[in-house]
Write a protein that holds these residues in place. Structure first.
Motif, PDB file in Angstrom:
ATOM      1  N   PHE A   1     -17.719 -27.790 -30.023  1.00  0.00           N
ATOM      2  CA  PHE A   1     -18.576 -26.811 -30.666  1.00  0.00           C
ATOM      3  C   PHE A   1     -19.818 -26.707 -29.791  1.00  0.00           C
ATOM      4  CE2 PHE A   1     -15.801 -28.312 -33.926  1.00  0.00           C
ATOM      5  CZ  PHE A   1     -15.604 -27.227 -34.770  1.00  0.00           C
ATOM      6  N   ASN A   2     -20.044 -25.545 -29.183  1.00  0.00           N
ATOM      7  CA  ASN A   2     -21.005 -25.438 -28.089  1.00  0.00           C
ATOM      8  C   ASN A   2     -20.565 -26.441 -27.023  1.00  0.00           C
ATOM      9  OD1 ASN A   2     -22.800 -23.398 -29.247  1.00  0.00           O
ATOM     10  ND2 ASN A   2     -23.351 -24.994 -30.722  1.00  0.00           N
ATOM     11  N   ASP A   3     -21.443 -27.399 -26.653  1.00  0.00           N
ATOM     12  CA  ASP A   3     -21.046 -28.406 -25.666  1.00  0.00           C
ATOM     13  C   ASP A   3     -20.903 -29.791 -26.278  1.00  0.00           C
ATOM     14  OD1 ASP A   3     -23.683 -28.961 -26.188  1.00  0.00           O
ATOM     15  OD2 ASP A   3     -24.385 -28.770 -24.119  1.00  0.00           O
ATOM     16  N   GLN A   4     -20.702 -29.846 -27.612  1.00  0.00           N
ATOM     17  CA  GLN A   4     -20.574 -31.123 -28.299  1.00  0.00           C
ATOM     18  C   GLN A   4     -19.137 -31.327 -28.775  1.00  0.00           C
ATOM     19  OE1 GLN A   4     -23.302 -33.383 -28.499  1.00  0.00           O
ATOM     20  NE2 GLN A   4     -23.965 -31.832 -27.007  1.00  0.00           N
ATOM     21  N   GLN A   5     -18.545 -32.442 -28.375  1.00  0.00           N
ATOM     22  CA  GLN A   5     -17.149 -32.693 -28.705  1.00  0.00           C
ATOM     23  C   GLN A   5     -17.000 -33.241 -30.118  1.00  0.00           C
ATOM     24  OE1 GLN A   5     -15.115 -35.269 -25.955  1.00  0.00           O
ATOM     25  NE2 GLN A   5     -13.085 -34.765 -26.757  1.00  0.00           N
ATOM     26  N   ALA A   6     -16.050 -32.700 -30.855  1.00  0.00           N
ATOM     27  CA  ALA A   6     -15.743 -33.188 -32.195  1.00  0.00           C
ATOM     28  C   ALA A   6     -14.721 -34.318 -32.116  1.00  0.00           C
ATOM     29  CB  ALA A   6     -15.195 -32.044 -33.046  1.00  0.00           C
ATOM     30  N   LYS A   7     -14.687 -35.149 -33.140  1.00  0.00           N
ATOM     31  CA  LYS A   7     -13.688 -36.207 -33.225  1.00  0.00           C
ATOM     32  C   LYS A   7     -12.444 -35.650 -33.900  1.00  0.00           C
ATOM     33  CE  LYS A   7     -16.966 -40.052 -33.431  1.00  0.00           C
ATOM     34  NZ  LYS A   7     -17.464 -41.215 -34.237  1.00  0.00           N
ATOM     35  N   LEU A   8     -11.301 -35.816 -33.241  1.00  0.00           N
ATOM     36  CA  LEU A   8     -10.041 -35.313 -33.785  1.00  0.00           C
ATOM     37  C   LEU A   8      -9.195 -36.461 -34.317  1.00  0.00           C
ATOM     38  CD1 LEU A   8      -8.673 -32.518 -31.399  1.00  0.00           C
ATOM     39  CD2 LEU A   8      -9.645 -32.281 -33.680  1.00  0.00           C
ATOM     40  N   ASN A   9      -8.676 -36.286 -35.522  1.00  0.00           N
ATOM     41  CA  ASN A   9      -7.729 -37.229 -36.097  1.00  0.00           C
ATOM     42  C   ASN A   9      -6.340 -36.602 -35.980  1.00  0.00           C
ATOM     43  OD1 ASN A   9      -6.059 -38.783 -37.749  1.00  0.00           O
ATOM     44  ND2 ASN A   9      -7.686 -39.222 -39.210  1.00  0.00           N
ATOM     45  N   PRO A  10      -5.417 -37.205 -35.197  1.00  0.00           N
ATOM     46  CA  PRO A  10      -4.082 -36.612 -34.999  1.00  0.00           C
ATOM     47  C   PRO A  10      -3.355 -36.298 -36.303  1.00  0.00           C
ATOM     48  CG  PRO A  10      -4.427 -38.465 -33.503  1.00  0.00           C
ATOM     49  CD  PRO A  10      -5.575 -38.473 -34.453  1.00  0.00           C
ATOM     50  N   THR A  11      -3.672 -37.051 -37.368  1.00  0.00           N
ATOM     51  CA  THR A  11      -3.034 -36.802 -38.654  1.00  0.00           C
ATOM     52  C   THR A  11      -3.334 -35.404 -39.163  1.00  0.00           C
ATOM     53  OG1 THR A  11      -3.249 -39.154 -39.198  1.00  0.00           O
ATOM     54  CG2 THR A  11      -2.838 -37.653 -41.035  1.00  0.00           C
ATOM     55  N   TYR A  12      -4.508 -34.879 -38.785  1.00  0.00           N
ATOM     56  CA  TYR A  12      -4.948 -33.587 -39.297  1.00  0.00           C
ATOM     57  C   TYR A  12      -4.732 -32.448 -38.291  1.00  0.00           C
ATOM     58  CZ  TYR A  12      -7.301 -36.696 -42.600  1.00  0.00           C
ATOM     59  OH  TYR A  12      -7.564 -37.662 -43.524  1.00  0.00           O
ATOM     60  N   VAL A  13      -3.863 -32.685 -37.302  1.00  0.00           N
ATOM     61  CA  VAL A  13      -3.529 -31.654 -36.309  1.00  0.00           C
ATOM     62  C   VAL A  13      -2.055 -31.305 -36.455  1.00  0.00           C
ATOM     63  CG1 VAL A  13      -3.415 -31.080 -33.857  1.00  0.00           C
ATOM     64  CG2 VAL A  13      -5.292 -32.514 -34.704  1.00  0.00           C
ATOM     65  N   THR A  14      -1.767 -30.052 -36.788  1.00  0.00           N
ATOM     66  CA  THR A  14      -0.385 -29.575 -36.892  1.00  0.00           C
ATOM     67  C   THR A  14      -0.246 -28.295 -36.061  1.00  0.00           C
ATOM     68  OG1 THR A  14      -0.665 -28.071 -38.777  1.00  0.00           O
ATOM     69  CG2 THR A  14      -0.388 -30.418 -39.280  1.00  0.00           C
ATOM     70  N   SER A  15       0.944 -27.725 -36.062  1.00  0.00           N
ATOM     71  CA  SER A  15       1.168 -26.484 -35.313  1.00  0.00           C
ATOM     72  C   SER A  15       0.304 -25.344 -35.836  1.00  0.00           C
ATOM     73  CB  SER A  15       2.639 -26.073 -35.399  1.00  0.00           C
ATOM     74  OG  SER A  15       3.470 -27.060 -34.833  1.00  0.00           O
ATOM     75  N   PHE A  16       0.023 -25.386 -37.130  1.00  0.00           N
ATOM     76  CA  PHE A  16      -0.602 -24.223 -37.757  1.00  0.00           C
ATOM     77  C   PHE A  16      -2.032 -24.467 -38.246  1.00  0.00           C
ATOM     78  CE2 PHE A  16       3.985 -24.344 -38.666  1.00  0.00           C
ATOM     79  CZ  PHE A  16       4.378 -23.244 -37.902  1.00  0.00           C
ATOM     80  N   SER A  17      -2.493 -25.713 -38.212  1.00  0.00           N
ATOM     81  CA  SER A  17      -3.836 -25.972 -38.729  1.00  0.00           C
ATOM     82  C   SER A  17      -4.427 -27.239 -38.119  1.00  0.00           C
ATOM     83  CB  SER A  17      -3.810 -26.092 -40.256  1.00  0.00           C
ATOM     84  OG  SER A  17      -3.051 -27.227 -40.636  1.00  0.00           O
ATOM     85  N   ILE A  18      -5.735 -27.262 -38.073  1.00  0.00           N
ATOM     86  CA  ILE A  18      -6.486 -28.451 -37.649  1.00  0.00           C
ATOM     87  C   ILE A  18      -7.658 -28.623 -38.620  1.00  0.00           C
ATOM     88  CG2 ILE A  18      -7.906 -29.515 -35.856  1.00  0.00           C
ATOM     89  CD1 ILE A  18      -6.373 -27.905 -33.777  1.00  0.00           C
ATOM     90  N   ILE A  19      -7.784 -29.814 -39.149  1.00  0.00           N
ATOM     91  CA  ILE A  19      -8.948 -30.157 -39.965  1.00  0.00           C
ATOM     92  C   ILE A  19      -9.905 -30.930 -39.072  1.00  0.00           C
ATOM     93  CG2 ILE A  19      -9.792 -31.346 -42.015  1.00  0.00           C
ATOM     94  CD1 ILE A  19      -7.939 -29.060 -42.666  1.00  0.00           C
ATOM     95  N   VAL A  20     -11.144 -30.482 -38.974  1.00  0.00           N
ATOM     96  CA  VAL A  20     -12.098 -31.104 -38.074  1.00  0.00           C
ATOM     97  C   VAL A  20     -13.498 -30.991 -38.666  1.00  0.00           C
ATOM     98  CG1 VAL A  20     -12.500 -28.999 -36.723  1.00  0.00           C
ATOM     99  CG2 VAL A  20     -12.859 -31.229 -35.657  1.00  0.00           C
TER     100      VAL A  20
END
Length: 393
Positions: free
Chosen positions: A71-90
C-alpha cells in the motif's frame, strides 16, 4: 477466534460465489474486480480507500500466487490461509509511507504484478494512556498510543489543558515523552500532526471521582490502619504502605487499608458495573513478592476470607518469576472491575462484582502464598488519588 471464524466464513462464501462461474484456474496475471469490507453487514459496500490498520477483502481472479501487497510503499503482512484464487484478506499497514502513490501493488511468486488505484487514509494520532494522569508541572510524562507520526517539519505537537504547549523530548509512532508545562490544568491532552488531532479519553488531573485522597483520613479510617505521609507526594498527602510481606498471616496495620465510605452507600451508580475501573497513582520503592489483595464490600467487615471478589496485584512478577519491583516516580495503574474475580488463595477465579451495592467500602492488604516460602521481604509503596472511573461514558 471469533474474528478468524468470521474471515474464514467470508472466504468460504466468496469462493462459492466465484466457483460457480469460473472453474478454471489458468494461473494468469492477477486482476482485481473490487475491494470491500470484511464485515458481513457491509457486504454491499465497495471501497476505494481504507484507513491504516483496517482489514479489507480484495476480490478478483488469479490471486492465489500473490506473495506481496504494498500500500503505497509499505508492505502488508500476508497470511497464506487468507489468499485464494478469488480473494485476499489483508490488513492495511499501520506505518506511514515515505512516498504516497495512492496505489496498491500486488506481486506474484513468478513476478507478475498489478497496480490498483487505492488510497490509504493516514490515521490521526490515537492516545490510549499516559504514564501518570496526575503528573506534576515540569515532570516527564509518557503518552502511549499509535499513529504518532511527525509533521512535515519533523515535529509533533502536544497540548495540555489551558492550551499549553509541551516540550517534546522524544517520540516514536507509539509513544511520546514530553514535559508537563507550568500551569497545566484539569482537562484533556491532545496530540496533533499533519494528519489530525487525537485526544485522551480520560481527563488529566481529574478529581471528580476520587474517594481516597489521603488528606482527611479521619472521615473513613475508623480502624486506624495504614500510614500517611506527604514528602515527595504527587498531590499532597498519600497512603504509605511500608513494612514486611511474605508470611501467610494477618499482616501488620502498616500494610493494610480499610476505606469505610462515610456516606454508607455505593461509591458509583451510573451505567454498568463492568464499565468501571479502579485507578490510582503509585510510587513503588520496594516490592519483592506477595500480592496486594484488593476488594470492595458493603458490610464493613474487612474480611479477606469472605466471599467478595478480589483483585490480586503482582507487578513484581515477571513471567512468573518474582523480582524486586520499583518505579522511577509516580505512575497510574488501572484495574478493571471485571478483573476482580479471585478468592484469597486463588482457589476460586470466577468471582465477580455484579452490582453497584457491592462498591461501598475498599479493602487492601498483603498475604503470602500458602504454597510458597514464608520468607519476609521489605515493602514500600505509596498510593494516592484512588478513584472509580467510568471508561464507557
Amino acid at each position: 477466534m471469533k474474528n478468524i471464524l468470521k474471515i474464514l466464513s467470508f472466504l468460504f462464501i466468496v469462493t462459492l460465489g466465484f466457483t460457480a462461474c469460473d472453474k478454471d484456474d489458468d494461473g494468469g496475471t492477477p486482476s482485481i474486480q473490487y475491494v470491500r469490507p470484511t464485515e458481513a453487514a457491509a457486504s454491499d459496500s465497495l471501497l476505494i480507500s481504507a484507513s491504516m490498520g483496517q482489514t479489507i477483502a480484495i476480490i478478483g481472479k488469479d490471486l492465489q500466487d500473490v506473495v506481496s501487497i504494498y500500500f503505497n510503499d509499505q508492505q502488508a503482512k500476508l497470511n497464506p490461509t487468507y489468499v485464494t484464487s478469488f480473494s485476499i484478506i489483508v490488513t492495511v499497514p499501520g506505518s506511514i509511507p515515505n512516498e504516497i502513490t495512492n496505489t496498491m501493488t500486488l506481486t506474484t511468486l513468478s513476478g507478475k504484478s498489478l497496480v490498483y488505484d487505492f488510497t490509504t487514509k493516514i490515521t490521526p494520532p490515537t492516545i490510549k494512556a499516559v504514564s501518570c494522569e496526575w503528573a506534576g508541572d515540569d515532570s516527564e510524562i509518557i503518552l502511549y498510543g499509535s499513529y504518532f507520526f511527525p509533521k512535515a517539519d519533523g515535529d509533533i505537537q502536544v497540548l495540555f489543558p489551558g492550551n499549553l504547549l509541551a516540550e517534546v523530548v522524544d517520540f516514536t509512532a507509539e509513544s511520546i515523552t514530553a514535559i508537563v508545562p507550568n500551569g497545566a490544568m484539569k482537562g484533556y491532552i491532545t496530540v496533533t500532526n499533519d494528519y489530525g488531532t487525537g485526544r485522551t479519553s480520560f481527563i488529566f488531573r481529574d478529581d471528580s471521582d476520587i474517594f481516597i485522597d489521603a488528606e482527611n483520613t479521619s472521615e473513613w479510617n475508623a480502624w486506624s490502619l495504614s500510614g500517611f505521609d506527604s514528602v515527595d507526594g504527587i498531590d499532597g498527602s498519600y497512603v504509605n504502605f511500608e513494612g514486611a510481606t511474605g508470611a501467610w498471616a494477618w499482616p501488620s496495620n502498616a500494610i493494610q487499608m480499610f476505606y469505610v465510605n462515610p456516606d454508607a452507600q455505593p461509591l458509583v451508580s451510573v451505567g454498568e458495573v463492568t464499565d468501571y475501573v479502579l485507578k490510582f497513582e503509585y510510587f513503588c520503592h520496594e516490592w519483592h513478592d506477595t500480592p496486594m489483595l484488593i476488594w470492595f464490600d458493603n458490610d464493613g467487615s474487612h474480611n479477606v476470607d469472605g466471599a467478595d471478589a478480589q483483585y490480586h496485584w503482582k507487578p513484581y512478577s515477571n513471567n512468573g518469576v518474582s523480582e524486586n519491583y520499583t518505579t522511577d516516580g509516580w505512575i497510574t495503574v488501572t484495574m478493571p472491575i471485571s478483573d476482580f474475580k479471585y478468592s484469597k488463595d486463588e482457589s476460586e477465579t470466577d468471582r465477580a462484582i455484579t452490582s453497584f451495592d457491592e462498591l461501598q467500602n475498599l479493602n487492601v492488604m498483603w498475604f503470602g502464598d500458602v504454597n510458597e516460602s514464608t520468607t519476609e521481604f521489605g515493602l514500600k509503596l505509596w498510593i494516592d488519588n484512588v478513584r472509580l472511573v467510568n471508561v464507557k461514558k
